[in-house]
Design a protein around this motif. Structure first.
Motif, mmCIF file in Angstrom:
data_model
loop_
_atom_site.group_PDB
_atom_site.id
_atom_site.type_symbol
_atom_site.label_atom_id
_atom_site.label_comp_id
_atom_site.label_asym_id
_atom_site.label_seq_id
_atom_site.Cartn_x
_atom_site.Cartn_y
_atom_site.Cartn_z
ATOM 1 N N SER A 111 35.157 -74.349 62.938
ATOM 2 C CA SER A 111 35.890 -75.112 63.960
ATOM 3 C C SER A 111 36.145 -74.293 65.224
ATOM 4 C CB SER A 111 37.232 -75.589 63.383
ATOM 5 O OG SER A 111 37.024 -76.466 62.287
ATOM 6 N N GLY A 112 35.715 -73.034 65.213
ATOM 7 C CA GLY A 112 35.868 -72.191 66.393
ATOM 8 C C GLY A 112 37.221 -71.533 66.542
ATOM 9 N N TYR A 113 38.024 -71.549 65.475
ATOM 10 C CA TYR A 113 39.370 -70.999 65.566
ATOM 11 C C TYR A 113 39.415 -69.475 65.391
ATOM 12 C CZ TYR A 113 40.940 -75.847 64.917
ATOM 13 O OH TYR A 113 41.153 -77.196 65.045
ATOM 14 N N LEU A 114 38.354 -68.872 64.843
ATOM 15 C CA LEU A 114 38.367 -67.447 64.525
ATOM 16 C C LEU A 114 37.448 -66.652 65.443
ATOM 17 C CD1 LEU A 114 38.256 -67.665 60.618
ATOM 18 C CD2 LEU A 114 40.237 -67.824 62.148
ATOM 19 N N ALA A 115 37.947 -65.508 65.894
ATOM 20 C CA ALA A 115 37.170 -64.648 66.787
ATOM 21 C C ALA A 115 36.062 -63.933 66.027
ATOM 22 C CB ALA A 115 38.100 -63.623 67.447
ATOM 23 N N ASP A 116 34.986 -63.636 66.705
ATOM 24 C CA ASP A 116 33.864 -62.885 66.130
ATOM 25 C C ASP A 116 34.236 -61.406 66.089
ATOM 26 O OD1 ASP A 116 31.482 -61.777 65.350
ATOM 27 O OD2 ASP A 116 30.308 -62.543 67.041
ATOM 28 N N LEU A 117 34.260 -60.831 64.893
ATOM 29 C CA LEU A 117 34.645 -59.429 64.718
ATOM 30 C C LEU A 117 33.447 -58.552 64.358
ATOM 31 C CD1 LEU A 117 37.923 -60.000 62.634
ATOM 32 C CD2 LEU A 117 37.705 -59.751 65.115
ATOM 33 N N TRP A 122 34.800 -51.190 61.393
ATOM 34 C CA TRP A 122 34.912 -51.266 59.929
ATOM 35 C C TRP A 122 33.885 -52.175 59.279
ATOM 36 C CZ3 TRP A 122 35.675 -56.386 59.285
ATOM 37 C CH2 TRP A 122 36.377 -57.088 60.277
ATOM 38 N N VAL A 123 33.194 -52.989 60.060
ATOM 39 C CA VAL A 123 32.246 -53.958 59.497
ATOM 40 C C VAL A 123 31.157 -53.266 58.682
ATOM 41 C CG1 VAL A 123 30.495 -55.690 60.057
ATOM 42 C CG2 VAL A 123 32.694 -55.710 61.243
ATOM 43 N N GLY A 124 30.656 -52.140 59.181
ATOM 44 C CA GLY A 124 29.592 -51.430 58.479
ATOM 45 C C GLY A 124 30.029 -50.798 57.180
ATOM 46 N N GLU A 125 31.342 -50.743 56.941
ATOM 47 C CA GLU A 125 31.865 -50.130 55.714
ATOM 48 C C GLU A 125 32.157 -51.146 54.612
ATOM 49 O OE1 GLU A 125 31.981 -46.826 55.445
ATOM 50 O OE2 GLU A 125 31.134 -46.784 57.472
ATOM 51 N N ASP A 129 28.377 -56.381 48.288
ATOM 52 C CA ASP A 129 28.638 -57.629 47.563
ATOM 53 C C ASP A 129 29.923 -58.320 48.015
ATOM 54 O OD1 ASP A 129 30.310 -55.753 46.459
ATOM 55 O OD2 ASP A 129 29.614 -55.991 44.402
ATOM 56 N N ALA A 130 30.633 -57.721 48.978
ATOM 57 C CA ALA A 130 31.830 -58.362 49.538
ATOM 58 C C ALA A 130 31.559 -58.945 50.923
ATOM 59 C CB ALA A 130 32.980 -57.360 49.620
ATOM 60 N N LYS A 131 30.479 -58.488 51.548
ATOM 61 C CA LYS A 131 30.218 -58.831 52.947
ATOM 62 C C LYS A 131 30.043 -60.335 53.175
ATOM 63 C CE LYS A 131 28.306 -55.761 55.325
ATOM 64 N NZ LYS A 131 27.399 -54.734 55.890
ATOM 65 N N ALA A 132 29.329 -61.008 52.257
ATOM 66 C CA ALA A 132 29.040 -62.425 52.467
ATOM 67 C C ALA A 132 30.297 -63.281 52.568
ATOM 68 C CB ALA A 132 28.162 -62.944 51.323
ATOM 69 N N PHE A 133 31.380 -62.841 51.968
ATOM 70 C CA PHE A 133 32.614 -63.624 51.983
ATOM 71 C C PHE A 133 33.319 -63.558 53.346
ATOM 72 C CE2 PHE A 133 31.766 -62.447 47.637
ATOM 73 C CZ PHE A 133 31.950 -63.637 46.949
ATOM 74 N N THR A 134 32.959 -62.573 54.150
ATOM 75 C CA THR A 134 33.595 -62.377 55.453
ATOM 76 C C THR A 134 32.810 -63.028 56.585
ATOM 77 O OG1 THR A 134 32.411 -60.334 56.064
ATOM 78 C CG2 THR A 134 34.322 -60.113 54.620
ATOM 79 N N GLN A 135 31.631 -63.551 56.267
ATOM 80 C CA GLN A 135 30.723 -64.000 57.311
ATOM 81 C C GLN A 135 30.479 -65.508 57.308
ATOM 82 O OE1 GLN A 135 27.250 -61.564 56.437
ATOM 83 N NE2 GLN A 135 27.939 -59.976 57.854
ATOM 84 N N SER A 136 30.065 -65.986 58.463
ATOM 85 C CA SER A 136 29.640 -67.374 58.616
ATOM 86 C C SER A 136 28.639 -67.415 59.761
ATOM 87 C CB SER A 136 30.833 -68.285 58.924
ATOM 88 O OG SER A 136 30.408 -69.626 59.096
ATOM 89 N N GLU A 137 27.490 -67.982 59.481
ATOM 90 C CA GLU A 137 26.419 -68.099 60.474
ATOM 91 C C GLU A 137 26.104 -66.752 61.130
ATOM 92 O OE1 GLU A 137 27.526 -71.181 63.193
ATOM 93 O OE2 GLU A 137 27.281 -72.771 61.695
ATOM 94 N N GLY A 138 26.088 -65.713 60.293
ATOM 95 C CA GLY A 138 25.703 -64.390 60.777
ATOM 96 C C GLY A 138 26.791 -63.607 61.472
ATOM 97 N N THR A 140 30.702 -61.897 61.498
ATOM 98 C CA THR A 140 31.825 -61.453 60.672
ATOM 99 C C THR A 140 33.101 -61.998 61.282
ATOM 100 O OG1 THR A 140 30.694 -59.430 59.970
ATOM 101 C CG2 THR A 140 33.105 -59.470 59.786
ATOM 102 N N LEU A 141 33.802 -62.836 60.533
ATOM 103 C CA LEU A 141 34.986 -63.514 61.050
ATOM 104 C C LEU A 141 36.294 -63.011 60.452
ATOM 105 C CD1 LEU A 141 33.644 -67.188 61.046
ATOM 106 C CD2 LEU A 141 33.719 -65.575 62.961
ATOM 107 N N ALA A 142 36.205 -62.128 59.458
ATOM 108 C CA ALA A 142 37.428 -61.656 58.811
ATOM 109 C C ALA A 142 37.228 -60.271 58.218
ATOM 110 C CB ALA A 142 37.838 -62.639 57.712
#
Length: 422
Positions: A111-117, A122-125, A129-138, A140-142
């Motif tokens: 919905s566009g409510y979250l900023a692209d991080l 810290w993203v590279g760390e 197997d946890a990374k996919a849960f933080t992402q959407s459409e390529g 990282t949103l969280a």
């Protein structure tokens, strides 16, 4: 031409409303005359019965960033949290930093409510197997805060009375121990299931060993149409039924007991030898005063070691409408640092979602942490086929099965349908 003045007035009003709406982004955030920024942070952890060391971490952040103050707002978990934040996000009034899980990150991100991080350090760390849960459409949103276990609790005092020295690790031993505690006059196990969460979750925990030790790629195979619940998940469903067939659980009764209030209170009062819940309850149960152990669901064959089941729990996201995006990112970055996040993980008894991150040790969770370190674990696919709606539907179908209202074959078919829904 005679209407031009009215058009100007309307345009001015619209512009003013837009500016007003933008100013509302971030809730009670703001900047004082001396340049101090106040960040509004919203979460369902950090208050009530789950303080999770959040206040301590916020205090440390303010000390390290004297020009940023935290206005922390705690709201009880879903459905209350989502019901509160959804309209606030829509109206531009939500906090600068908001707590999300995989399901919320996906929906609110779309919905566009979250900023692209994605460009944060810290993203590279993040563990692979946890990374996919933080992402959407390529993107990282969280920022992941934890990988948290759900498993079997054991009251070691009650087990000792029944002649049991350790928590069972396989299904035959578990059944034998349940028989022993029942013979000793102790309620064997408590599995409150009023909302359908416990039945659905035990089903998943059992499958984490029975299904995933045979095929670690089962989720990917299912999504690709190469795997199905029948017959792959027959074993986990059978285990739920076996508990009642042997007299260890009365599902009719358990479905009338609330998982989140009555369940923890009952186990903490020493009313059953075993109980099933998340690791976040360890700190509260310890207050009861008896020795407690938290371990993976013992679902495997005799002599085998079980897989632990975890899910990607809480995460921090930055509101895309925040007027203090830089400060919000500083806050999230602070939490990503191992020495700070460790305080939260310690309170939650959770595992670190970062490669090389610090996972706190505790005597209560040794069995579960050992399984994690050994690579014997599976993370629930809450970002794919097991989202919130599917979990609710699966819980309902399993309740019907346990009450004798649906056959095993029909239940597995219904679960397949729920998991396949888009």
């Amino acid at each position: 031409m005679k209407h031009s003045g009215r058009r100007v007035a309307i345009a001015t009003t619209v512009a003013a409303l837009a500016l007003s709406l933008a100013a509302c982004g971030g809730g009670s955030s703001g900047t004082s005359s001396d340049g101090t920024v106040t960040l509004h942070v919203q979460a369902w952890k950090g208050g009530g019965a789950e303080p999770a060391n959040v206040a301590e971490i916020n205090k440390a952040f303010e000390k390290a960033h004297p020009k940023i103050k935290i206005d922390f707002e705690y709201t009880t978990a879903d459905p209350t949290y989502t019901q509160k934040l959804q309209p606030q996000l829509l109206g531009g009034k939500a906090g600068d930093v908001i707590m999300v899980d995989a399901d919320k990150a996906k929906k609110w991100g779309a919905s566009g409510y979250l900023a692209d991080l994605s460009k944060e350090s810290w993203v590279g760390e993040i563990a692979p197997d946890a990374k996919a849960f933080t992402q959407s459409e390529g993107k990282t949103l969280a920022m992941p805060m934890e990988l948290i276990g759900i498993g079997l609790y054991a009251n070691m005092d009650l087990l000792k009375k029944a002649g049991i020295a350790e928590v069972p690790a396989d299904w035959p031993t578990f059944l034998a121990d349940l028989a022993k505690v029942k013979k000793a006059g102790i309620t064997p196990i408590s599995l409150p299931d009023k909302s359908g969460w416990t039945g659905s979750s035990v089903f998943q925990a059992s499958g984490s060993t029975l299904v995933y030790q045979k095929n670690k790629q089962w989720d990917a195979d299912f999504l690709a149409g190469k795997a199905s619940f029948a017959p792959d998940w027959k074993g986990p469903l059978d285990q739920l039924k076996t508990l009642e067939d042997k007299g260890y659980v009365d599902w009719q009764n358990e479905i009338g007991v609330d998982e989140w209030a009555q369940g923890p209170q009952s186990f903490s009062a020493g009313k059953s030898a075993f109980w099933y819940q998340g690791a976040w309850q360890v700190s509260n149960v310890k207050k009861a005063g008896f020795p407690v152990q938290f371990a993976p669901w013992p679902g495997g064959a005799a002599g085998t070691k079980p897989n632990g089941m975890l899910f990607s729990g809480t995460m921090w996201a930055v509101n895309s409408q925040s007027q203090h995006g830089d400060a919000a990112r500083e806050y999230v970055d602070f939490w990503s640092q191992s020495e700070n996040l460790a305080k939260y993980l310690d309170a939650e008894h959770a595992e670190s979602p970062f490669t090389g991150g610090t996972t706190p040790e505790s005597t209560e969770t040794t069995a579960f942490t050992t399984a994690f370190k050994d690579g014997r674990y599976r993370i629930m696919p809450t970002n794919t086929w097991y989202g919130a709606n599917t979990e609710t539907e699966v819980g309902s179908k399993i309740q019907a099965y346990l009450l004798g209202k649906a056959s095993e074959a029909q239940t597995l078919k219904d679960i397949q349908t729920a998991a396949s829904a888009k």
